[in-house]
Design a protein around this motif. Structure first.
Motif, short mmCIF file in Angstrom:
data_model
loop_
_atom_site.label_atom_id
_atom_site.label_comp_id
_atom_site.label_asym_id
_atom_site.label_seq_id
_atom_site.Cartn_x
_atom_site.Cartn_y
_atom_site.Cartn_z
N VAL A 42 -0.05 -12.66 3.03
CA VAL A 42 -0.55 -12.54 1.66
C VAL A 42 -0.41 -11.10 1.16
O VAL A 42 -0.05 -10.88 0.00
CB VAL A 42 -2.00 -13.05 1.56
N GLY A 43 -0.66 -10.13 2.03
CA GLY A 43 -0.49 -8.74 1.64
C GLY A 43 0.95 -8.44 1.25
O GLY A 43 1.20 -7.74 0.25
N SER A 44 1.89 -8.96 2.00
CA SER A 44 3.30 -8.74 1.70
C SER A 44 3.68 -9.40 0.38
O SER A 44 4.35 -8.78 -0.46
CB SER A 44 4.16 -9.30 2.84
N THR A 50 2.94 -9.18 -6.97
CA THR A 50 1.67 -8.90 -7.62
C THR A 50 0.64 -9.93 -7.17
O THR A 50 0.97 -11.05 -6.78
CB THR A 50 1.69 -8.89 -9.19
N ARG A 51 -0.57 -9.52 -7.25
CA ARG A 51 -1.69 -10.36 -6.84
C ARG A 51 -1.79 -11.60 -7.73
O ARG A 51 -2.04 -12.70 -7.26
CB ARG A 51 -2.97 -9.53 -6.91
N ARG A 52 -1.56 -11.40 -9.02
CA ARG A 52 -1.65 -12.51 -9.98
C ARG A 52 -0.59 -13.59 -9.72
O ARG A 52 -0.89 -14.79 -9.77
CB ARG A 52 -1.53 -11.95 -11.39
N MET A 53 0.65 -13.16 -9.47
CA MET A 53 1.71 -14.12 -9.19
C MET A 53 1.44 -14.86 -7.88
O MET A 53 1.68 -16.07 -7.78
CB MET A 53 3.07 -13.42 -9.13
N THR A 54 0.94 -14.15 -6.89
CA THR A 54 0.62 -14.77 -5.61
C THR A 54 -0.50 -15.80 -5.78
O THR A 54 -0.45 -16.89 -5.21
CB THR A 54 0.24 -13.70 -4.57
N ALA A 55 -1.48 -15.46 -6.61
CA ALA A 55 -2.57 -16.40 -6.90
C ALA A 55 -2.02 -17.64 -7.60
O ALA A 55 -2.45 -18.77 -7.31
CB ALA A 55 -3.63 -15.73 -7.76
N ARG A 56 -1.06 -17.46 -8.50
CA ARG A 56 -0.46 -18.60 -9.22
C ARG A 56 0.25 -19.52 -8.24
O ARG A 56 0.10 -20.74 -8.30
CB ARG A 56 0.51 -18.08 -10.29
N ILE A 57 1.02 -18.95 -7.34
CA ILE A 57 1.72 -19.75 -6.33
C ILE A 57 0.72 -20.50 -5.47
O ILE A 57 0.89 -21.69 -5.19
CB ILE A 57 2.64 -18.87 -5.47
N ILE A 66 -6.97 -13.76 -3.24
CA ILE A 66 -5.79 -13.13 -2.64
C ILE A 66 -6.19 -11.85 -1.92
O ILE A 66 -5.76 -11.61 -0.79
CB ILE A 66 -4.72 -12.85 -3.73
N THR A 67 -7.03 -11.05 -2.55
CA THR A 67 -7.50 -9.80 -1.93
C THR A 67 -8.28 -10.10 -0.65
O THR A 67 -8.09 -9.42 0.36
CB THR A 67 -8.36 -9.00 -2.92
N ARG A 68 -9.12 -11.10 -0.68
CA ARG A 68 -9.91 -11.46 0.52
C ARG A 68 -9.01 -11.89 1.67
O ARG A 68 -9.25 -11.55 2.83
CB ARG A 68 -10.91 -12.56 0.19
N TRP A 69 -7.96 -12.67 1.36
CA TRP A 69 -7.01 -13.07 2.40
C TRP A 69 -6.23 -11.86 2.90
O TRP A 69 -6.03 -11.69 4.10
CB TRP A 69 -6.02 -14.12 1.87
N ALA A 70 -5.76 -11.02 1.99
CA ALA A 70 -4.93 -9.87 2.36
C ALA A 70 -5.68 -8.84 3.20
O ALA A 70 -5.10 -8.19 4.07
CB ALA A 70 -4.35 -9.21 1.10
N THR A 71 -6.98 -8.67 2.94
CA THR A 71 -7.77 -7.70 3.70
C THR A 71 -8.31 -8.27 5.00
O THR A 71 -8.84 -7.53 5.82
CB THR A 71 -8.95 -7.19 2.86
N LEU A 86 2.22 -20.73 0.36
CA LEU A 86 2.28 -19.31 0.68
C LEU A 86 3.33 -19.01 1.75
O LEU A 86 4.11 -18.07 1.62
CB LEU A 86 0.91 -18.80 1.13
N ARG A 87 3.35 -19.81 2.80
CA ARG A 87 4.32 -19.58 3.88
C ARG A 87 5.75 -19.81 3.41
O ARG A 87 6.66 -19.06 3.77
CB ARG A 87 3.99 -20.43 5.11
N THR A 88 5.95 -20.82 2.57
CA THR A 88 7.29 -21.06 2.03
C THR A 88 7.71 -19.91 1.11
O THR A 88 8.86 -19.45 1.16
CB THR A 88 7.34 -22.40 1.27
N SER A 89 6.79 -19.42 0.31
CA SER A 89 7.08 -18.28 -0.57
C SER A 89 7.45 -17.05 0.24
O SER A 89 8.38 -16.31 -0.10
CB SER A 89 5.88 -17.97 -1.47
#
Length: 158
Positions: A42-44, A50-57, A66-71, A86-89
């Motif tokens: 998630v951090g990568s 961006t955090r917003r695009m990752t949240a959308r996916i 996303i921040t909670r997962w990344a940290t 997420l893994r496919t992305s």
């Protein structure tokens, strides 16, 4: 009996030869996407997209998750479909990063894609079109590899 074994072996070899060869970089990207810890994954993605695009996916409401997962504050994803997206992305990002700089990879995720019927990969991934998105990424990678190996073309005036 020996003839049956020989015939079965020949059929298996023929089936293996008919399968398209998957480039080593793509196999490596798949292995990495399946083994990388959630926080790193998630951090990568959020660093690249961006955090917003990752949240959308992922299909989560805001970037806080996303921040909670990344940290590492949250170490697991409750919904397997979210983790699958997420893994496919991440795998797609690794495939593209093998031959493209990060700004190009980011643009690929955002842009309308002809292989996805003019839908952006972000939207395709968010809606669960994982096979289509990874196929589009591979097609992009194949096209770029072909361009790199063919070299520049010189056009002469007619």
């Amino acid at each position: 009996m020996a003839k049956k074994k020989k015939k079965a072996k020949q059929q298996a070899e023929h089936a293996d030869a008919a399968r398209p060869q998957i480039p080593e970089e793509w196999q490596q990207a798949h292995r990495q996407a399946m083994s990388v810890p959630l926080a790193e994954l998630v951090g990568s993605l959020s660093g690249l997209l961006t955090r917003r695009m990752t949240a959308r996916i992922a299909g989560v409401k805001d970037g806080k998750t996303i921040t909670r997962w990344a940290t590492g504050e949250v170490t697991d994803v409750r919904d397997f479909e979210v983790e699958q997206r997420l893994r496919t992305s991440y795998e797609i990002a690794q495939i593209l990063r093998a031959s493209e700089p990060d700004p190009t990879v980011r643009a690929w995720f955002l842009g309308l894609n002809p292989h996805l019927h003019d839908v952006s990969p972000v939207e395709a991934l968010a809606s669960g079109q994982l096979k289509e998105a990874i196929s589009a990424a591979r097609a992009f990678g194949e096209t770029n590899a072909a361009l790199l190996t063919s070299g520049p073309t010189i056009q002469t005036p007619s």
